[in-house]
Design an enzyme around this catalytic site. Structure first.
Site, mmCIF file in Angstrom:
data_model
loop_
_atom_site.group_PDB
_atom_site.id
_atom_site.type_symbol
_atom_site.label_atom_id
_atom_site.label_comp_id
_atom_site.label_asym_id
_atom_site.label_seq_id
_atom_site.Cartn_x
_atom_site.Cartn_y
_atom_site.Cartn_z
ATOM 1 N N TYR A 28 0.840 -1.189 0.000
ATOM 2 C CA TYR A 28 0.000 0.000 0.000
ATOM 3 C C TYR A 28 0.884 1.251 0.000
ATOM 4 O O TYR A 28 2.105 1.177 0.138
ATOM 5 C CB TYR A 28 -0.955 -0.019 1.193
ATOM 6 C CG TYR A 28 -2.044 -1.059 1.031
ATOM 7 C CD1 TYR A 28 -3.163 -0.803 0.244
ATOM 8 C CD2 TYR A 28 -1.940 -2.304 1.645
ATOM 9 C CE1 TYR A 28 -4.146 -1.759 0.074
ATOM 10 C CE2 TYR A 28 -2.930 -3.264 1.483
ATOM 11 C CZ TYR A 28 -4.027 -2.975 0.691
ATOM 12 O OH TYR A 28 -5.004 -3.925 0.526
ATOM 13 N N GLY A 170 -5.342 -12.878 13.144
ATOM 14 C CA GLY A 170 -6.442 -12.584 12.232
ATOM 15 C C GLY A 170 -6.838 -13.729 11.332
ATOM 16 O O GLY A 170 -8.019 -14.079 11.233
#
Length: 186
Positions: A28, A170
């Protein structure tokens, strides 16, 4: 761009959240500044120095901190190593952690890989432990470790070794929505 990050943090605070995590991993935008592979700039944000590669991060962190105050938690998810030739390396993580702490971050969350979130050739639990351990050498901030940790015993082992202060699970939670109850009942 700095103002966009500030606006997002302020909106989160206004919505009642206690903090935000700034994403600088997995290819990103901020990871592209941090990585020498993608940062080919030659100005003050140069990819040739750690100061240049972290400059935009620092500007964003400081601008957010000015708007949200000291009680709002700011975490940074850092892609500490690209695991590819010419990319960000583990050896930079300790110094980067110092830079981010000085800028006003409250916590670091370590990950790795450019445009992915794994460490090539490693599938063992805690495959980003080298990154979290390096961050802990550079800062007194809480450091979160992720990477293939799937149960409480694995998580506890990394905490006991001092390689992290927090554990992210996660993907394990996506596979098993009851993982937290299982860990807590151990």
């Amino acid at each position: 761009m700095v103002q966009a990050f500030v606006d997002a943090a302020v909106w989160a605070q206004q919505a009642g959240y206690d903090g935000v995590e700034i994403h600088s991993a997995h290819g990103y935008l901020l990871d592209q500044f941090y990585s020498p592979v993608t940062n080919k700039r030659t100005d003050d944000y140069t990819g040739q120095t750690l100061a240049g590669r972290t400059r935009l991060h620092v500007e964003i962190i400081q601008a957010i901190r000015r708007q949200v105050g000291s009680d709002f938690v700011l975490s940074l998810r850092l892609g500490g190593s690209d695991y590819m030739g010419g990319g960000a390396v583990v050896g930079d993580v300790s110094e980067a952690a110092k830079i981010f702490e000085t800028a006003g971050i409250d916590m670091l969350s370590l990950s790795g890989g450019m445009s992915v979130f794994f460490r090539p050739g490693h599938t063992e639990a805690g495959y980003f432990a080298e990154l979290s351990a390096a961050a802990k050498k550079g800062t007194t901030l809480p450091v979160l470790l992720t990477g293939g940790i799937a149960d409480g015993a694995e998580a506890e082992a990394f905490l006991e070794k001092g390689q992290a202060d927090l554990i992210g699970i996660g993907r394990a939670a996506l596979r098993d929505h009851q993982i937290y109850q299982k860990i807590l009942s151990m």
